[in-house]
Structures are given as structure tokens and as C-alpha cells.
Scaffold this active site. Structure first.
Site, PDB file in Angstrom:
ATOM      1  N   HIS A  10       0.815  -1.219   0.000  1.00  0.00           N
ATOM      2  CA  HIS A  10       0.000   0.000   0.000  1.00  0.00           C
ATOM      3  C   HIS A  10       0.851   1.273   0.000  1.00  0.00           C
ATOM      4  CE1 HIS A  10       0.287  -0.382   4.536  1.00  0.00           C
ATOM      5  NE2 HIS A  10       0.511   0.909   4.385  1.00  0.00           N
ATOM      6  N   ASP A  30      -0.026  -7.615   1.281  1.00  0.00           N
ATOM      7  CA  ASP A  30       0.405  -6.236   1.484  1.00  0.00           C
ATOM      8  C   ASP A  30       1.922  -6.109   1.587  1.00  0.00           C
ATOM      9  OD1 ASP A  30      -0.018  -3.498   1.663  1.00  0.00           O
ATOM     10  OD2 ASP A  30      -0.140  -3.514   3.855  1.00  0.00           O
ATOM     11  N   SER A  78       4.478   2.463   7.885  1.00  0.00           N
ATOM     12  CA  SER A  78       4.185   1.287   7.067  1.00  0.00           C
ATOM     13  C   SER A  78       5.395   0.811   6.291  1.00  0.00           C
ATOM     14  CB  SER A  78       3.073   1.607   6.064  1.00  0.00           C
ATOM     15  OG  SER A  78       1.830   1.536   6.675  1.00  0.00           O
TER      16      SER A  78
END
Length: 386
Positions: free
Chosen positions: A119, A152, A232
Site C-alpha cells: 500500500h 500487502d 508502514s
């Protein structure tokens, strides 16, 4: 995975942080739970995509104290861990037609392979640009090697040799309560280090994926080390500086409107390194990931059929692929799967996690109900038909 209940998550447009990024530091290198109460926010990128919440030389531990069990409990020496690991941490910038933002990645090979979250870079996949900035402030263009929206994870590549790296750790040895350190670029603040403990293990966390699909953080590590948007793809390491997880998501308390908001409340999730390592190896080798399959499709039990099926909780088998793994095991359309490898089949995420964490050729024990009678079947997963 489309059959599962929608996850309470929110993507909100954002802007870069009001505070400037911290100056780069070039350090030498020495060698079914409460989702109704908590909204999962993927610790993502700053600017355009905010709302998605996401070396070593034998670092020592300090601050040992006696626990009630008489064992020694320690906290990581964050100074030593930082000096060892930060040189291998990069800030990832991805710019696409819808805007851009920043996330985090870590170098895993001396010739420039970098692990991050899908992402973080997905917005730049079609015609965008991806670059990374090292801990020393050097910016480099990055090539997308491969990505896997389902887990992811993504792999980038920059040019270089003898680059600092963070070594893979063994997430199977991680235990609840052990100290950990998280490194990344929350809110664009590169080179940020936080510490905490492993709060829980084996969390299955559904998060928003590409094109409205759902990604699964399978058997994720829960930690109270502070993780915020921009972390992230960053590293969760043990006290020896080994990579035990990829920081990917946070949970926040919904606001008055029931929407996800705010930053870290001490509930963060990291993809375990053992699982991530297998995905990364496939991405480097093939540019994509191949998962085994069950050869069936499932859905929640239709309310009108619950009485006829004589079961209220489970996964209704909508169809079975002729000759596929499930058909060979004896499963049929109309069966209701109640357990998968001893775990309640509460929703389709249970099935998805099993597929993601099982290799072709391995077996899965399935408990199901047919005509009111409970039975079991052993399904041998296979590679999908070409």
C-alpha cells in the site's frame, strides 16, 4: 475474501505534516475480536493517502527486573539497536496521478533489495515514480521488483553494493512480552525509533487492499511500540537487531461519527518475518506470488437456509471445482465448513489465511456439516491450474 464482513477502515485524504522532517542521521554500522470497538487503520503514507496505517552486532538488553514468575524481563538497548539498524532503514516516496506520500522500507541485501508494504507504493504503480532516501540523506530512484496486494508486501530495488542491511529474524521464536523496537518514518519524520513489547501473537487482521479488495495480515504480531501513518513497511526488530516483522497497520478508536481517526493507541500490527521472507523470495525470483488453492468458493450461511442446514456458524460452500483439492477430499456444494485446522471458520478470512500460510502439497483438516451430520475431510492444497 469478498464474502467476509466489511472491515471498519477508512482512507482519508491528507497532507504532509506541518512539522519538517527530522534531519537525516548517518550512523556507522557495526558489522472475531473487538473490531466493533477498534477501527483498523493501515499505517500508511503521508500526503494523499493518510489513513493507512503503515546490520547488527549483538545488541545488548538493559533494565532487567524480576517478574512475578522470577524470570528476568528486559528492555532492548534502543541506542545500540538504533545504531545497528537505522543505516538499513529508508524512507520511501511514491508519487502517482492521485498524489504522493511517504512510507518506510528496509534494505535486506547489500545490492539494494528493499522490503516495504504494497500500500506504500501502489499509488505509483501505473506511471508513477518511486524513490527512497537513506538514513544518510541520499535519495535514489527505486525500481518496483514485485508486489503482492494479498499480503500487502512489495519489493523495491536500488543500485548499490555493500549497502547496510537488516538481517532476517525468526518470528517463530517471538514470544508475548518480549521487548521490540520499531523503526521508520511516521508522519514523514525519517529515522524515528520507538520501543515496546510484543502484546499478542497470531492476529488475523483484514485491511483494505487494491481495487476495493481485502488484504490479510496473516498471523500478525501485535505490539505496543508506537506506530503511526508513515511507519508502514518499516522494521520491527528484536534486541539483536533482527527483523521479526514488517510494521503494517494500527488500530484506533473510532470518532463520534464512527470513523477511524487519530494515531497510535498502542495497538499496532506487523507481518511476521518468516511469512514475509517466503513472499519476498518469490517476489524477487518471479515478480509475483503464487498461492495454493482449496478449489471451492464460500459465503456466509444464508439466513433463510440456517434452519435447513441445521447450523448457524460457518462457511457455506457455494461451489466446488470439479477434480480440485476440495472435490478430491469429498466436500460438496451445500456443505457448511465449521472449522479449518481446528480454528472456527467464522468468516472467509480464516480460509484466506490458511491459503496464505500453507504450501502446495500440505494438508488441511476441514470439519463440516452435511444434512445435520458433522464430518471431517483432509484437503491437500494444490497449485492453481495454469
Amino acid at each position: 475474501m469478498s464474502e467476509s464482513e466489511p472491515t471498519p477502515v477508512q482512507h482519508t485524504a491528507g497532507s504532509p505534516p506541518a512539522v519538517p522532517p527530522a534531519p537525516a542521521r548517518n550512523r556507522p554500522r557495526r558489522a472475531g475480536w473487538l473490531w466493533g470497538v477498534l477501527a483498523v487503520v493501515i499505517a500508511l503514507v503521508v500526503g494523499g493517502l493518510v489513513g493507512w496505517g503503515v546490520g547488527r552486532s549483538g545488541a545488548a538488553t538493559t533494565a532487567a527486573v524480576s517478574s512475578t514468575s522470577g524470570q528476568q524481563v528486559s528492555a532492548c538497548d534502543a541506542i545500540t539497536v538504533s545504531n545497528d539498524v537505522l543505516p538499513a532503514i529508508v524512507t520511501v516516496s511514491a508519487i502517482g496521478s492521485a498524489g504522493g506520500g511517504t512510507g518506510t522500507g528496509e534494505l535486506i541485501t547489500g545490492d539494494g533489495y528493499i522490503v516495504t508494504n504494497n500500500h506504500v507504493i501502489s499509488g505509483a504503480v501505473d506511471g508513477g515514480t518511486i524513490s527512497v532516501v537513506s538514513s544518510g540523506g541520499v535519495e535514489s530512484p527505486a525500481q518496483l521488483v514485485g508486489r503482492d496486494p494479498r499480503s500487502d508486501l512489495a519489493v523495491l530495488k536500488i543500485s548499490g553494493s555493500n549497502l547496510p542491511t537488516v538481517p532476517w529474524g525468526d518470528s517463530a521464536k517471538v514470544v508475548v512480552g518480549q521487548p521490540v523496537v520499531a523503526l521508520g518514518a511516521p508522519l514523514g519524520l525519517s529515522g524515528t525509533v520507538t520501543s515496546g513489547i510484543v502484546s499478542a501473537l497470531g492476529r488475523t487482521v483484514p485491511v483494505p487492499g487494491d481495487d476495493g479488495q481485502t488484504a490479510i495480515l496473516a498471523n500478525s504480531i501485535q505490539t505496543d511500540a508506537s506506530i503511526n501513518p508513515g511507519n508502514s513497511g518499516g522494521a520491527l526488530v528484536n534486541c539483536s537487531g533482527d527483523l521479526i516483522g514488517i510494521n503494517s497497520a494500527i488500530a484506533t478508536v473510532p470518532n463520534a461519527a464512527g470513523q477511524a481517526g487519530g494515531g497510535s493507541v498502542g495497538i499496532g500490527f506487523a507481518i511476521p518475518s518468516d511469512f514475509a521472507h517466503t513472499i519476498v523470495d518469490q517476489l524477487i525470483k518471479n515478480g509475483h506470488v503464487t498461492y495454493p488453492y482449496f478449489g471451492l468458493s464460500v459465503a456466509p450461511i444464508p439466513p433463510a437456509a440456517a434452519q435447513r442446514l441445521k447450523v448457524t456458524d460457518g462457511l457455506y460452500v457455494v461451489s466446488v471445482v470439479p477434480g480440485g483439492p476440495s472435490a478430491q477430499a469429498g466436500l460438496q456444494q451445500g456443505d457448511v465448513i465449521t472449522e479449518i485446522d481446528g480454528k472456527p471458520a467464522a468468516n472467509a478470512d480464516t480460509l484466506a489465511q490458511t491459503v496464505m500460510t500453507t504450501k502446495a502439497g500440505e494438508t488441511v483438516r476441514v470439519t463440516y456439516v452435511r444434512d445435520g451430520q458433522t464430518a471431517t475431510a483432509t484437503v491437500t492444497l494444490q497449485n492453481p491450474p495454469s
